[in-house]
Design a protein around this motif. Structure first.
Motif, PDB file in Angstrom:
ATOM      1  N   ALA A   2      40.000  37.682 -33.391  1.00  0.00           N
ATOM      2  CA  ALA A   2      40.437  39.067 -33.418  1.00  0.00           C
ATOM      3  C   ALA A   2      39.269  40.036 -33.452  1.00  0.00           C
ATOM      4  O   ALA A   2      39.392  41.175 -33.059  1.00  0.00           O
ATOM      5  CB  ALA A   2      41.330  39.305 -34.635  1.00  0.00           C
ATOM      6  N   ALA A   3      38.116  39.580 -33.953  1.00  0.00           N
ATOM      7  CA  ALA A   3      37.020  40.509 -34.189  1.00  0.00           C
ATOM      8  C   ALA A   3      36.347  40.939 -32.901  1.00  0.00           C
ATOM      9  O   ALA A   3      36.049  40.132 -32.044  1.00  0.00           O
ATOM     10  CB  ALA A   3      35.993  39.880 -35.118  1.00  0.00           C
ATOM     11  N   MET A   4      36.123  42.238 -32.775  1.00  0.00           N
ATOM     12  CA  MET A   4      35.349  42.758 -31.659  1.00  0.00           C
ATOM     13  C   MET A   4      33.888  42.868 -32.064  1.00  0.00           C
ATOM     14  O   MET A   4      33.001  42.713 -31.251  1.00  0.00           O
ATOM     15  CB  MET A   4      35.873  44.127 -31.249  1.00  0.00           C
ATOM     16  CG  MET A   4      37.272  44.107 -30.710  1.00  0.00           C
ATOM     17  SD  MET A   4      37.688  45.688 -30.032  1.00  0.00           S
ATOM     18  CE  MET A   4      37.500  46.717 -31.469  1.00  0.00           C
ATOM     19  N   SER A 261      44.047  34.731 -26.728  1.00  0.00           N
ATOM     20  CA  SER A 261      42.864  34.602 -27.583  1.00  0.00           C
ATOM     21  C   SER A 261      42.555  33.137 -27.875  1.00  0.00           C
ATOM     22  O   SER A 261      41.404  32.708 -27.817  1.00  0.00           O
ATOM     23  CB  SER A 261      43.074  35.352 -28.906  1.00  0.00           C
ATOM     24  OG  SER A 261      43.167  36.733 -28.700  1.00  0.00           O
ATOM     25  N   ALA A 262      43.598  32.373 -28.207  1.00  0.00           N
ATOM     26  CA  ALA A 262      43.395  30.957 -28.526  1.00  0.00           C
ATOM     27  C   ALA A 262      42.869  30.190 -27.316  1.00  0.00           C
ATOM     28  O   ALA A 262      42.020  29.303 -27.442  1.00  0.00           O
ATOM     29  CB  ALA A 262      44.697  30.336 -29.021  1.00  0.00           C
ATOM     30  N   HIS A 263      43.374  30.547 -26.148  1.00  0.00           N
ATOM     31  CA  HIS A 263      42.910  29.869 -24.932  1.00  0.00           C
ATOM     32  C   HIS A 263      41.465  30.251 -24.604  1.00  0.00           C
ATOM     33  O   HIS A 263      40.629  29.380 -24.329  1.00  0.00           O
ATOM     34  CB  HIS A 263      43.824  30.228 -23.762  1.00  0.00           C
ATOM     35  CG  HIS A 263      43.360  29.670 -22.452  1.00  0.00           C
ATOM     36  ND1 HIS A 263      43.426  28.324 -22.157  1.00  0.00           N
ATOM     37  CD2 HIS A 263      42.805  30.281 -21.364  1.00  0.00           C
ATOM     38  CE1 HIS A 263      42.935  28.119 -20.936  1.00  0.00           C
ATOM     39  NE2 HIS A 263      42.553  29.286 -20.439  1.00  0.00           N
ATOM     40  N   THR A 270      46.322  24.326 -23.453  1.00  0.00           N
ATOM     41  CA  THR A 270      47.762  24.602 -23.413  1.00  0.00           C
ATOM     42  C   THR A 270      48.159  25.377 -24.672  1.00  0.00           C
ATOM     43  O   THR A 270      48.001  24.870 -25.785  1.00  0.00           O
ATOM     44  CB  THR A 270      48.571  23.291 -23.318  1.00  0.00           C
ATOM     45  OG1 THR A 270      48.209  22.601 -22.119  1.00  0.00           O
ATOM     46  CG2 THR A 270      50.066  23.579 -23.304  1.00  0.00           C
ATOM     47  N   VAL A 271      48.655  26.604 -24.472  1.00  0.00           N
ATOM     48  CA  VAL A 271      48.980  27.471 -25.613  1.00  0.00           C
ATOM     49  C   VAL A 271      50.253  28.260 -25.314  1.00  0.00           C
ATOM     50  O   VAL A 271      50.465  28.721 -24.185  1.00  0.00           O
ATOM     51  CB  VAL A 271      47.846  28.482 -25.915  1.00  0.00           C
ATOM     52  CG1 VAL A 271      48.092  29.161 -27.265  1.00  0.00           C
ATOM     53  CG2 VAL A 271      46.481  27.825 -25.898  1.00  0.00           C
TER      54      VAL A 271
END
Length: 359
Positions: A2-4, A261-263, A270-271
């Protein structure tokens, strides 16, 4: 995920007030803390709960309740005490935002829904005024527009975090923990799945209703073996066990930012993400809306807002019966590198059930 901007800095200490040269005695100034925090959307349930939690966690903070409803804002500020006050703000007005942020150390943006928002107005204002920023965004498009400000925020020395609510946010941390655990056991993640269940409004009030309806107007982005695919919203139902107190619940595909994000950042091929609610007939209604309501209506924030106003009283009444509860389950499947050629797959999950007591 999440962090930019990963760097952090302490909240600034405001300069001492200049001494007055007026002959008449000045009115006693409002007590000031070592830092000022502006909660945008502070008159809503999520923002109000955030302000209340911050006040309890750090009684020394000067908390500004930002919103459009003066009566509700001043009422909450009064409950929180002398360290709090209401500030009337329109989050779509850049000039008003920049003026409000001039003397603020941190802005917490909870003024959703974030769906169908074309500009990151609050983030822009935060970077312009060098104010630390955090939001609870739950929209894929908005979150990636926000991430595009990474270099600009970094150059200005502004800590900025997006998608930092319960989900995504806590669920991202759960996913990162699972991926880390899999790789520490000589495994390579193959599939990551997010499952969410909310009883009624989950304590978030009309915002979650508006968010849910707006998401029904979006194609679902998921990943299958590294390939981005588009699926129909509120389809692909699965019956998932959320553990004691919640048990098995039906969940449906929705377009949520943690999937991308997870990918992209965790490297899982696979998400997908699914969401379900209670009572069960709300799911039937969501399915019907997704299938039969015009997409143009579901993508119109004003029309969705009017629809929510009509439905919200009924949802609140049913919340009183079914309760307000949020449950999250994040599951990972991974293959053991040492057993790659024998194709042994393993699965792990993290389950979190929250019974919400929102103000």
């Amino acid at each position: 995920m999440a962090a930019m901007v990963r760097a952090c800095m302490p909240l600034r200490t405001p300069p001492a007030a200049a001494s007055s040269t007026a002959t008449a005695p000045a009115a006693p100034s409002k007590p000031r803390s070592s830092a000022r925090v502006l909660v945008l959307g502070g008159t809503g349930r999520v923002g109000g709960s955030t302000a209340t939690a911050l006040s309890k966690l750090r009684p020394d903070l000067n908390i500004l309740i930002g919103g459009r409803n003066r009566e509700k804002g001043e009422s909450l500020a009064s409950e929180l005490g002398e360290q709090s006050e209401f500030v009337k703000i329109d989050t779509g007005n850049a000039a008003m935002l920049e003026k409000a942020l001039e003397d603020v150390d941190l802005v917490v943006h909870t003024a959703g829904p974030f769906q169908r928002e074309a500009e990151c107005t609050v983030l822009r204002a935060a970077i312009s005024t060098k104010t630390a920023y955090i939001d609870v965004c739950d929209d894929m498009d908005y979150s990636w527009r926000a991430k595009a400000f990474h270099e600009e925020a970094k150059a200005q020395g502004v800590p900025a975090i997006t998608t930092a609510g319960i989900y995504p946010g806590v669920s991202n941390v759960m996913a990162a923990e699972l991926v880390s655990a899999a790789r520490s056991e000589d495994g390579e993640p193959e599939r990551l799945r997010f499952f969410y269940y909310t009883a009624g409004s989950g304590g978030a009030g009309p915002t979650i209703l508006a968010t849910s309806f707006l998401l029904l107007g979006e194609d679902v982005i998921a990943y299958n073996k590294g390939e981005e695919i588009k699926l129909k919203p509120y389809s692909g139902v699965l019956n998932i066990d959320f553990g004691k107190g919640v048990r098995k619940r039906d969940v449906y595909l929705l377009n949520l930012p943690e999937v991308k994000s997870a990918h992209k950042f965790l490297g899982v091929p696979t998400v997908s993400a699914r969401f379900g609610t209670a009572p069960f007939f709300w799911n039937w209604g969501m399915e019907a809306f997704a299938k039969f309501l015009p997409v143009e209506l579901l993508r119109d924030k004003d029309k969705v807002g009017k629809l929510v106003k009509e439905i919200d009283p009924l949802v609140r009444a049913i919340d009183g019966i079914v309760g307000e509860r949020v449950s999250m389950r994040v599951s990972i499947s991974f293959i053991s590198i040492s057993e790659l050629y024998s194709s042994h797959f393993y699965s792990k999950s993290i389950l979190l059930v929250l019974k919400l007591y929102l103000q």
